[in-house]
Design an enzyme around this catalytic site. Structure first.
Site, PDB file in Angstrom:
ATOM      1  N   LYS A 141     -17.046 -28.341   9.916  1.00 27.02           N
ATOM      2  CA  LYS A 141     -17.841 -27.106  10.002  1.00 27.02           C
ATOM      3  C   LYS A 141     -18.341 -26.965  11.426  1.00 27.02           C
ATOM      4  O   LYS A 141     -18.495 -27.969  12.128  1.00 27.02           O
ATOM      5  CB  LYS A 141     -19.054 -27.201   9.059  1.00 27.02           C
ATOM      6  CG  LYS A 141     -19.637 -25.863   8.667  1.00 27.02           C
ATOM      7  CD  LYS A 141     -18.898 -25.259   7.505  1.00 27.02           C
ATOM      8  CE  LYS A 141     -19.364 -23.877   7.163  1.00 27.02           C
ATOM      9  NZ  LYS A 141     -18.796 -23.401   5.901  1.00 27.02           N
ATOM     10  N   ASP A 181     -17.837 -17.877   8.279  1.00 23.17           N
ATOM     11  CA  ASP A 181     -18.964 -18.246   7.408  1.00 23.17           C
ATOM     12  C   ASP A 181     -20.045 -17.220   7.741  1.00 23.17           C
ATOM     13  O   ASP A 181     -19.724 -16.123   8.241  1.00 23.17           O
ATOM     14  CB  ASP A 181     -19.425 -19.693   7.675  1.00 23.17           C
ATOM     15  CG  ASP A 181     -20.366 -20.223   6.594  1.00 23.17           C
ATOM     16  OD1 ASP A 181     -19.887 -20.615   5.523  1.00 23.17           O
ATOM     17  OD2 ASP A 181     -21.594 -20.224   6.797  1.00 23.17           O
TER      18      ASP A 181
END
Ligand code: NDP
Ligand code: 2IT
Length: 468
Positions: A141, A181
């Site tokens: 991430k 995201d």
């Protein structure tokens, strides 16, 4: 002088000592990074589920030691100039958490709250989520504390280019494949991809969520929201229930919320709420296709606030958020199904209790970790069907996996084909989490089922390759 944190080391253990060994690993995680509260929360939830697995495979305790530490963390400076010529300096990150089963894979988040704790929690969740999809993807991430809100298109473009001018050397189609995201959608992925292509001097599937004209996949924008509702449909079916005629509370109004709302409508349900960080709307007559199209234009093109829904349509209640970050009174609404699709820790214990009191049947996480551990306990204690995000929101990354295959194979599938593959993956994740929970003596506990099923595949691969 500050005391040096201990190495993570636990002697080989048997029987009752197993739980203590896991606890020691968790305590060490806390000592190492005492300020990373979101990361602790994500780790604790997974480790809490692993006792029965370690009893069955004691060697896997070594995997647990390793799995809580990212393989690599990259942090960098992101300087950019605003439209008035002022310099801003943001922080960029990429957490490459685990590559035991495939290249690092996971989104980029642009939000002022982004820090290492949040990205480590998201990266850690991603490892298990990606494993559950059944596709060969490791977990990672990244993102930045950049706030895209109120920025011009030119400022967002300059920021993305500066961000990628460093990140490009750390990623690659077979190494690490970022995606979107919070705060990173199709527009940002386009600018990021353009800069990668220029810096690396190659055109590869290094990012997913790309535009259709340059390698993107049909259904990727819809995939997280659609997948969430497919998962919730499967979960409801275990109790002989369905979305047909049900009232549904949705939080957020971004990518995941919009397409969850669309799929709920497709299945005959009635979404009654949507929100953003400023507040939420309650539409007693239901958010229909026409109103949802209006929300999509508001959010994706005009980049406005959900309050405008109440100004535009008749009979809508708008309630501003509580001063407490991430919270509003949305969860006090009387609904059959709740789909939190905004951000982490948006449902606390009191809010979970409100949902239970109003007769909610199922709660499925569209966001990552939107329910606090106390809230999850309330749902499980009251026999509410509860889907943890790493299972129920896996449709987005699963379709990213299909986009990677499409790019490598240099071929494409129709919209129907991608949607069918997504649906099959979600049905399979549900089945796997459900059956694993039963097998390990926790029937109906999708949290334990998802954590154990996700872990087992990584543990097997890690043992086979050696802990490196
Ligand atoms: P978007 O940026 O498209 O939308 C985010 C939505 O959540 C917006 O309505 C936003 O409101 C709201 N929100 C964000 N932060 C907060 C906050 N701190 N408090 C209250 N509301 C907030 O993001 P996505 O829809 O892509 O992501 C939503 C969630 O789903 C995240 O948890 C993400 O990690 C998760 N997720 C996303 C996937 C994807 O494919 N996109 C896949 C799997 C999970 P505002 O505009 O006011 O900030
Ligand atoms: O949290 C997530 O799974 C995502 N943001 C999607 C990641 C991806 O690589 O598609």
């Amino acid at each position: 002088m500050q005391e040096r944190p201990p190495d993570i080391r636990v002697n080989i253990i048997v029987g009752d000592q197993m739980d203590n060994a896991i606890k020691t690993i968790y305590e060490t995680v806390k000592v190492r990074d005492p300020n990373q509260l979101e990361f602790h929360q994500a780790v604790e939830e997974v480790l809490d589920s692993l006792g029965p697995v370690i009893s069955e495979y004691p060697d896997y305790i070594d995997v647990v030691h390793g799995i809580v530490e990212p393989e690599r963390v990259i942090q960098f400076r992101v300087p950019w100039y605003d439209d008035e010529g002022n310099l801003h300096v943001n922080r960029g990150f990429r957490v490459q958490f685990n590559s035991a089963i495939g290249p690092y894979k996971g989104g980029l988040r642009f939000h002022p709250s982004v820090n290492l704790s949040i990205l480590k929690f998201l990266g850690f969740e991603q490892v298990f989520k990606n494993s559950l999809t059944g596709l060969p993807m490791g977990g990672g991430k990244g993102g930045s504390d950049f706030n895209p809100k109120g920025k011009s298109n030119a400022e967002v473009k300059r920021f993305c280019q500066s961000f990628m001018s460093e990140l490009w050397r750390h990623i690659g189609a077979d190494l690490d494949v970022p995606a979107g995201d919070i705060g990173v959608g199709g527009r940002e992925i386009g600018y990021l991809f353009g800069m990668y292509r220029k810096m690396a001097n190659e055109f590869t599937g290094v990012l997913t969520g790309k535009g259709l004209s340059f390698g993107g996949s049909l259904v990727r924008p819809e995939a997280t929201g659609y997948g969430l509702v497919y998962f919730a449909r499967e979960m409801l079916a275990t109790k002989g229930k369905s979305f047909d005629g049900s009232k549904v509370a949705i939080s957020g109004s971004g990518n995941v919320a919009q397409f969850a709302c669309q799929k709920v409508i497709d299945l005959g349900g009635k979404p009654v709420t949507m929100s953003d960080s400023s507040g939420y709307i309650y539409d007693a007559s239901g958010i229909d296709r026409e109103k949802l199209a209006w929300v999509m234009d508001l959010k994706n093109n005009r980049r406005g606030r959900i309050k405008e829904y109440a100004d535009h349509f008749d009979g809508i209640e708008y309630t501003a958020s509580k001063p407490e970050p991430n919270h509003n009174e949305l969860w006090g609404t009387n609904v059959d199904v709740a789909l939190p699709c905004a951000t982490q820790n948006e449902i606390n214990e009191a809010e979970a209790q409100m949902l239970v009191s109003s007769g909610v049947i199922a709660v499925a996480e569209g966001a990552n970790m939107p329910c606090t551990p106390e809230a999850v306990e309330v749902f499980l204690d009251n026999g509410i069907l509860f889907a943890p995000g790493k299972a129920s929101n896996a449709g987005g990354v699963a379709t990213s996996g299909l986009e990677m295959s499409k790019n490598s194979l240099r071929m494409s599938w129709t919209r129907e084909e991608v949607d069918q593959k997504l649906e099959a993956i979600m049905v399979n994740i549900h089945k796997n989490a459900f059956e694993t929970a039963e097998k390990y003596g926790m029937p109906g506990n999708y949290v334990a089922g998802a954590n154990i099923a996700g872990f087992l595949k990584i543990a097997e691969s890690t043992m086979a390759q050696g802990i490196l």
